[in-house]
Design an enzyme around this catalytic site. Structure first.
Site, PDB file in Angstrom:
ATOM      1  N   ASP A  89      -8.140   3.738   1.166  1.00 39.82           N
ATOM      2  CA  ASP A  89      -7.174   4.192   2.171  1.00 39.82           C
ATOM      3  C   ASP A  89      -7.939   4.708   3.400  1.00 39.82           C
ATOM      4  O   ASP A  89      -8.713   5.648   3.296  1.00 39.82           O
ATOM      5  CB  ASP A  89      -6.341   5.324   1.535  1.00 39.82           C
ATOM      6  N   ARG A  99      -3.184  -0.656   5.467  1.00 37.00           N
ATOM      7  CA  ARG A  99      -3.772  -1.743   4.688  1.00 37.00           C
ATOM      8  C   ARG A  99      -2.856  -2.945   4.516  1.00 37.00           C
ATOM      9  O   ARG A  99      -3.257  -4.085   4.754  1.00 37.00           O
ATOM     10  CB  ARG A  99      -4.217  -1.210   3.309  1.00 37.00           C
ATOM     11  N   CYS A 140       0.876  -1.178   0.000  1.00 34.81           N
ATOM     12  CA  CYS A 140       0.000   0.000   0.000  1.00 34.81           C
ATOM     13  C   CYS A 140       0.915   1.230   0.000  1.00 34.81           C
ATOM     14  O   CYS A 140       2.107   1.104  -0.274  1.00 34.81           O
ATOM     15  CB  CYS A 140      -0.949  -0.011   1.201  1.00 34.81           C
TER      16      CYS A 140
HETATM   17  P1  4NP Z   1      -1.674   2.813   4.079  1.00 32.60           P
HETATM   18  O1  4NP Z   1      -2.317   4.171   4.649  1.00 32.60           O
HETATM   19  O2  4NP Z   1      -1.181   3.133   2.697  1.00 32.60           O
HETATM   20  O3  4NP Z   1      -2.831   1.865   4.086  1.00 32.60           O
HETATM   21  O4  4NP Z   1      -0.569   2.428   5.030  1.00 32.60           O
HETATM   22  C1  4NP Z   1      -1.613   5.387   4.664  1.00 32.60           C
HETATM   23  C2  4NP Z   1      -0.748   5.645   5.692  1.00 32.60           C
HETATM   24  C3  4NP Z   1      -0.078   6.849   5.723  1.00 32.60           C
HETATM   25  C4  4NP Z   1      -0.282   7.785   4.734  1.00 32.60           C
HETATM   26  C5  4NP Z   1      -1.154   7.512   3.694  1.00 32.60           C
HETATM   27  C6  4NP Z   1      -1.808   6.300   3.653  1.00 32.60           C
HETATM   28  N1  4NP Z   1       0.383   9.039   4.775  1.00 32.60           N
HETATM   29  O5  4NP Z   1       0.135   9.872   3.911  1.00 32.60           O
HETATM   30  O6  4NP Z   1       1.210   9.248   5.681  1.00 32.60           O
END
Ligand code: 4NP
Length: 226
Positions: free
Chosen positions: A193, A82, A76
């Site tokens: 997300d 995720r 992800c």
């Molecule tokens: P992930 O969620 O891709 O599911 O781990 C996110 C975690 C952090 C960020 C964006 C999505 N961020 O912009 O820091």
């Protein structure tokens, strides 16, 4: 950073893999004997560091077993919501269904959260379903495309970026969209997300992952029978 400074980083694990490959090649050892020989020859400090790097042991296991085990990498953006949840959901299915020849890891397109545990909210929601998320965030590496057999993107943006990172067509072909595995939640075209949303976002992540991971396990099991 709660990451211990003397834990092995991916490069060190990879050089260890290269070292062991050379031993196997020149000495003709079995994999088992190679691991034993390596542990005896790396020195006790290195052995301790290696054991401290618990999350790296999975990677090492994947590397050592790469010709025999089927490796799945979930990806992800941040590798804190995720994909570490996907890794834990899949790990439980592997244990429940005794699919011990599948190994699983996760990584992020970004390095924003390098070394961090999964997001507190994701961990709480997963914990309610009996899943402990202990993975430490890491960025996707070029080597991942060689080491893993299936690279599962959580959304279209992750998918496009992964395809661009692949060096060869064979590597690009390992990248798939998780939405292609949904059987119950067919109205979704990605794992949304949850980072900037509320609690229900984390619940739907877990529901979608449960659906997709069972389907991935079925497709690998079916593939093996063919
Ligand atoms: P992930 O969620 O891709 O599911 O781990 C996110 C975690 C952090 C960020 C964006 C999505 N961020 O912009 O820091």
């Amino acid at each position: 950073r709660s990451n211990s400074s003397n834990s092995l980083d991916f490069k060190e694990v990879y050089s260890l893999y290269k070292f062991t490959e050379n031993i196997r090649f020149y000495k003709g050892f079995s994999r088992q004997k190679t691991i034993k020989f390596t542990m005896q020859n790396v020195g006790s400090d290195f052995q301790i560091n290696m054991l401290k790097s618990c999350d790296k042991i999975t990677t090492f296991a994947i590397i050592m077993g790469k010709s025999e085990k089927y490796g799945i990498l979930f990806v992800c953006l941040g590798n804190i919501c995720r994909s570490p949840a996907a890794q834990a959901v899949m790990q439980r299915i592997i244990e429940e269904r005794n699919l011990s020849d599948i190994v699983v890891d996760s990584a992020g397109i970004s390095s924003y959260h390098q070394g961090d545990l999964p997001d507190q909210r994701m961990r709480i929601h997963a914990r309610r379903r009996g899943l402990d998320l202990t993975h430490r965030s890491r960025q996707v590496k070029a080597d991942d495309f060689e080491l893993f057999d299936l690279i599962v993107a959580m959304d279209d943006s992750n998918y496009d970026q992964l395809r661009r990172l692949a060096f060869t067509q064979e590597e690009a072909d390992k990248v798939v969209r998780i939405a292609d595995y949904f059987r119950q939640f067919t109205t979704y075209d990605c794992i949304p997300d949850p980072y900037y949303g509320g609690a229900e976002g984390f619940e739907i992540v877990l529901d979608l992952l449960d659906d997709a991971c069972h389907s991935i396990a079925d497709s690998i099991a079916k593939h093996k029978l063919e």
